[in-house]
Write a protein that holds these residues in place. Structure first.
Motif, PDB file in Angstrom:
ATOM      1  N   HIS A 209       0.803  -1.188  -0.197  1.00 19.41           N
ATOM      2  CA  HIS A 209      -0.024  -0.008   0.130  1.00 19.41           C
ATOM      3  C   HIS A 209       0.968   1.361  -0.002  1.00 19.41           C
ATOM      4  O   HIS A 209       1.787   1.269   0.962  1.00 19.41           O
ATOM      5  N   VAL A 210       0.937   1.983  -0.957  1.00 19.71           N
ATOM      6  CA  VAL A 210       1.965   3.201  -1.391  1.00 19.71           C
ATOM      7  C   VAL A 210       2.042   4.019  -0.105  1.00 19.71           C
ATOM      8  O   VAL A 210       3.383   4.395   0.293  1.00 19.71           O
ATOM      9  N   PRO A 211       1.047   4.678   0.553  1.00 17.81           N
ATOM     10  CA  PRO A 211       1.066   5.442   1.612  1.00 17.81           C
ATOM     11  C   PRO A 211       1.863   4.765   2.764  1.00 17.81           C
ATOM     12  O   PRO A 211       2.287   5.665   3.772  1.00 17.81           O
ATOM     13  N   ASP A 212       1.767   3.472   2.965  1.00 15.49           N
ATOM     14  CA  ASP A 212       2.686   2.614   4.085  1.00 15.49           C
ATOM     15  C   ASP A 212       4.119   2.998   3.833  1.00 15.49           C
ATOM     16  O   ASP A 212       5.010   2.621   4.524  1.00 15.49           O
ATOM     17  N   LEU A 223       8.428   9.783  -9.328  1.00 15.91           N
ATOM     18  CA  LEU A 223       7.617   8.173  -9.557  1.00 15.91           C
ATOM     19  C   LEU A 223       6.120   8.447  -9.849  1.00 15.91           C
ATOM     20  O   LEU A 223       5.390   7.215  -9.700  1.00 15.91           O
ATOM     21  N   ARG A 224       5.591   9.681  -9.627  1.00  9.07           N
ATOM     22  CA  ARG A 224       4.159   9.990  -9.757  1.00  9.07           C
ATOM     23  C   ARG A 224       3.735   8.976 -10.697  1.00  9.07           C
ATOM     24  O   ARG A 224       2.628   8.271 -10.556  1.00  9.07           O
ATOM     25  N   LYS A 225       3.904   8.976 -12.241  1.00 13.92           N
ATOM     26  CA  LYS A 225       3.274   7.941 -13.078  1.00 13.92           C
ATOM     27  C   LYS A 225       3.141   6.660 -12.585  1.00 13.92           C
ATOM     28  O   LYS A 225       2.381   5.988 -12.977  1.00 13.92           O
ATOM     29  N   SER A 226       4.440   6.285 -12.362  1.00 17.33           N
ATOM     30  CA  SER A 226       4.359   4.870 -11.903  1.00 17.33           C
ATOM     31  C   SER A 226       3.501   4.275 -10.924  1.00 17.33           C
ATOM     32  O   SER A 226       2.857   3.174 -10.976  1.00 17.33           O
ATOM     33  N   ILE A 227       3.617   5.280  -9.744  1.00  9.43           N
ATOM     34  CA  ILE A 227       2.755   5.047  -8.809  1.00  9.43           C
ATOM     35  C   ILE A 227       1.209   5.055  -9.206  1.00  9.43           C
ATOM     36  O   ILE A 227       0.376   4.079  -8.540  1.00  9.43           O
ATOM     37  N   GLU A 228       0.788   5.996  -9.973  1.00  9.35           N
ATOM     38  CA  GLU A 228      -0.608   5.947 -10.473  1.00  9.35           C
ATOM     39  C   GLU A 228      -0.948   4.625 -11.265  1.00  9.35           C
ATOM     40  O   GLU A 228      -2.060   4.246 -10.759  1.00  9.35           O
ATOM     41  N   ALA A 229       0.004   3.935 -12.052  1.00  5.41           N
ATOM     42  CA  ALA A 229      -0.200   2.812 -12.607  1.00  5.41           C
ATOM     43  C   ALA A 229      -0.259   1.670 -11.503  1.00  5.41           C
ATOM     44  O   ALA A 229      -1.392   0.623 -11.715  1.00  5.41           O
ATOM     45  N   TYR A 230       0.503   1.582 -10.587  1.00  7.36           N
ATOM     46  CA  TYR A 230       0.367   0.612  -9.659  1.00  7.36           C
ATOM     47  C   TYR A 230      -0.892   0.713  -8.918  1.00  7.36           C
ATOM     48  O   TYR A 230      -1.442  -0.086  -8.715  1.00  7.36           O
ATOM     49  N   GLU A 231      -1.302   1.813  -8.401  1.00 11.08           N
ATOM     50  CA  GLU A 231      -2.351   1.997  -7.773  1.00 11.08           C
ATOM     51  C   GLU A 231      -3.592   1.730  -8.507  1.00 11.08           C
ATOM     52  O   GLU A 231      -4.792   1.465  -7.971  1.00 11.08           O
ATOM     53  N   SER A 232      -3.637   1.834  -9.934  1.00 10.82           N
ATOM     54  CA  SER A 232      -4.808   1.332 -10.790  1.00 10.82           C
ATOM     55  C   SER A 232      -4.679  -0.314 -10.843  1.00 10.82           C
ATOM     56  O   SER A 232      -5.606  -0.520 -11.433  1.00 10.82           O
ATOM     57  N   ALA A 330      -7.062 -11.696   7.914  1.00 13.41           N
ATOM     58  CA  ALA A 330      -5.905 -10.870   7.544  1.00 13.41           C
ATOM     59  C   ALA A 330      -6.147  -9.941   6.365  1.00 13.41           C
ATOM     60  O   ALA A 330      -5.976  -8.948   6.504  1.00 13.41           O
ATOM     61  N   ALA A 331      -6.968 -10.468   5.356  1.00 15.32           N
ATOM     62  CA  ALA A 331      -7.438  -9.546   4.222  1.00 15.32           C
ATOM     63  C   ALA A 331      -8.357  -8.349   4.582  1.00 15.32           C
ATOM     64  O   ALA A 331      -8.287  -7.320   4.391  1.00 15.32           O
ATOM     65  N   LYS A 332      -9.275  -8.756   5.456  1.00 16.11           N
ATOM     66  CA  LYS A 332     -10.333  -7.827   5.959  1.00 16.11           C
ATOM     67  C   LYS A 332      -9.516  -6.695   6.779  1.00 16.11           C
ATOM     68  O   LYS A 332      -9.869  -5.564   6.735  1.00 16.11           O
ATOM     69  N   LYS A 333      -8.545  -7.105   7.642  1.00 16.78           N
ATOM     70  CA  LYS A 333      -7.703  -6.293   8.180  1.00 16.78           C
ATOM     71  C   LYS A 333      -7.172  -5.190   7.505  1.00 16.78           C
ATOM     72  O   LYS A 333      -6.650  -4.220   7.788  1.00 16.78           O
ATOM     73  N   ALA A 334      -6.698  -5.857   6.162  1.00 15.39           N
ATOM     74  CA  ALA A 334      -5.994  -4.919   5.455  1.00 15.39           C
ATOM     75  C   ALA A 334      -7.056  -3.762   5.003  1.00 15.39           C
ATOM     76  O   ALA A 334      -6.586  -2.678   4.704  1.00 15.39           O
ATOM     77  N   THR A 335      -8.053  -4.143   4.567  1.00 18.83           N
ATOM     78  CA  THR A 335      -8.964  -3.143   4.116  1.00 18.83           C
ATOM     79  C   THR A 335      -9.718  -2.233   5.070  1.00 18.83           C
ATOM     80  O   THR A 335     -10.136  -1.001   4.833  1.00 18.83           O
ATOM     81  N   VAL A 336      -9.587  -2.639   6.362  1.00 20.17           N
ATOM     82  CA  VAL A 336      -9.669  -1.604   7.615  1.00 20.17           C
ATOM     83  C   VAL A 336      -8.449  -0.609   7.726  1.00 20.17           C
ATOM     84  O   VAL A 336      -8.856   0.345   7.935  1.00 20.17           O
ATOM     85  N   ALA A 337      -7.430  -1.273   7.555  1.00 21.78           N
ATOM     86  CA  ALA A 337      -6.111  -0.244   7.566  1.00 21.78           C
ATOM     87  C   ALA A 337      -5.908   0.354   6.440  1.00 21.78           C
ATOM     88  O   ALA A 337      -5.522   1.743   6.564  1.00 21.78           O
ATOM     89  N   ALA A 338      -6.466   0.002   5.351  1.00 20.57           N
ATOM     90  CA  ALA A 338      -6.396   0.969   3.875  1.00 20.57           C
ATOM     91  C   ALA A 338      -7.463   0.494   3.292  1.00 20.57           C
ATOM     92  O   ALA A 338      -7.736  -0.184   2.317  1.00 20.57           O
TER      93      ALA A 338
END
Length: 388
Positions: A209-212, A223-232, A330-338
């Motif tokens: 998760h990039v903000p982490d 890295l803005r364009k690379s990050i945008e592609a990753y988050e998409s 664990a996956a649900k906790k990931a959605t809570v955190a992000a």
């Protein structure tokens, strides 16, 4: 696996394409010798005789004596006319050649790089040539690697192979390995764990998760364009948009580089990117735990995850241990955190679907696709949900 840069849906697509092709192809003789089945990033072909290199698109028919090569951090899969799949690693060059075995339609000439062949059920009888040896494999799973100097390594996971050059012959069988150096006879060597030789074939999902990551202001800007592609959801697009030979200064930038490089299966390069990152950094722990999950490596659980990235990696690790309840938690906790992570929501949907909770899975998946519309893993799951 790539539509374009889409992954994971190749199996369903290949099934449909194969079924439709039966309506039009009445015999193997009508098929081309080989076809580019999948590609990641830089894959080129050179039709005979020695035509200029051109980009190879998915679905391209390959002629006899046609060359195929992959670039740095790139991969391809070639489907032979006998339906066997040849996976081609980065920085490789392969030639489709006339038969090296009497009665068989074609052979392969691996001039450099690495290939992996896995046939489910029907043993392959396929002549294979490298700069230092000719092999006649009879099996369903093997790997061949050719170094820059021509040194060849044959690794048999299932089946056997007869190796021969001007200096001698050698037979190896299941779980055996041989090395053939230029000017020397083939010799048997100790075989290392299978997972260490074919890690590049495996699928490594996005977990960061990039903000982490705590990216520096400079890395965020460059890295803005690379990050945008990753988050998409576009892992390969993120790598394509990495600016030239830029070297990230911050630990977060190095972690991000390791994640997108790993998407191409290049584990050694990813570990190299992690070398400058402190071992207790949450992002590094997340990447390493995910790699251990993919490779079924036992890991000591000395602490609870603290970030969305770590929870997402823990989900994959728990699944690799067959602990699906823990994986979902664990996956649900990931959605809570992000809650803005498309990767996390798609992961929750995937696990809910495995429990037969189709409606809940569809809701989570809708959220995941809204957040990361180019996440092929999510679109592949959507296909299964439609089928269900």
């Amino acid at each position: 696996m790539w539509l374009p840069n889409f992954r994971f849906d190749v199996h369903f697509a290949a099934f449909i394409v194969g079924a439709l092709s039966c309506l039009h192809v009445s015999s193997a003789e009508q098929r081309p010798p080989a076809t580019v089945e999948e590609k990641e990033r830089i894959v080129e072909a050179s039709p005979p005789p020695s035509a200029p290199w051109v980009p190879a698109v998915v679905g391209k028919d390959l002629l006899l004596r046609e060359r195929v090569r992959t670039g740095e951090l790139s991969r391809a899969t070639v489907r032979l006319s006998n339906e066997h799949l040849v996976r081609v690693n980065a920085n490789s060059q392969l030639v489709i050649v006339p038969s090296l075995i009497a009665g068989k339609p074609l052979g392969l000439d691996l001039q450099k790089g690495e290939i992996y062949l896995h046939s489910r059920g029907v043993p392959m009888e396929l002549g294979l040539r490298t700069p230092s040896v000719t092999g006649t494999p009879h099996g369903t799973e093997f790997r061949v690697r050719v170094e820059e100097n021509g040194t060849t390594t044959f690794t048999m996971f299932d089946g056997e192979v007869e190796l021969e050059n001007a200096h001698g012959k050698l037979h190896i069988g299941i779980n055996e390995q041989a090395v053939i150096e230029p000017g020397r006879a083939p010799r048997k060597t100790a075989m290392i764990a299978a997972r260490n030789t074919i890690q590049w074939c495996l699928y490594y999902p996005g977990v960061l998760h990039v903000p982490d990551l705590g990216l520096s202001a400079g890395d965020n800007r460059i890295l803005r364009k690379s990050i945008e592609a990753y988050e998409s959801g576009d892992l390969l697009g993120a790598l394509d948009r990495w600016p030239g030979r830029y070297h990230a200064a911050s630990q977060g930038g190095k972690l991000f580089r390791a994640m997108i490089v790993l998407a191409t299966g290049q584990v050694d390069e990813a570990r190299g990117a992690l070398a400058g990152v402190a071992k207790d950094t949450p992002g590094r722990r997340a990447i390493e735990e995910m790699m251990d999950a993919v490779n079924y490596v036992e890991r000591e659980m000395d602490r609870e995850p603290a970030t969305a990235s770590e929870w997402l990696a823990r989900s994959y690790y728990e699944q690799s241990r067959s602990h699906l309840d823990s994986a979902l938690a664990a996956a649900k906790k990931a959605t809570v955190a992000a809650p803005e992570s498309g990767y996390a929501w798609a992961r929750v949907a995937e696990l809910l679907f495995s429990f037969g909770q189709t409606q809940n899975a569809a809701k989570a998946l809708d959220r995941g696709i809204q957040l990361a519309p180019r996440n092929a893993q999510a679109h592949a799951l959507q296909g299964f949900l439609f089928a269900a």
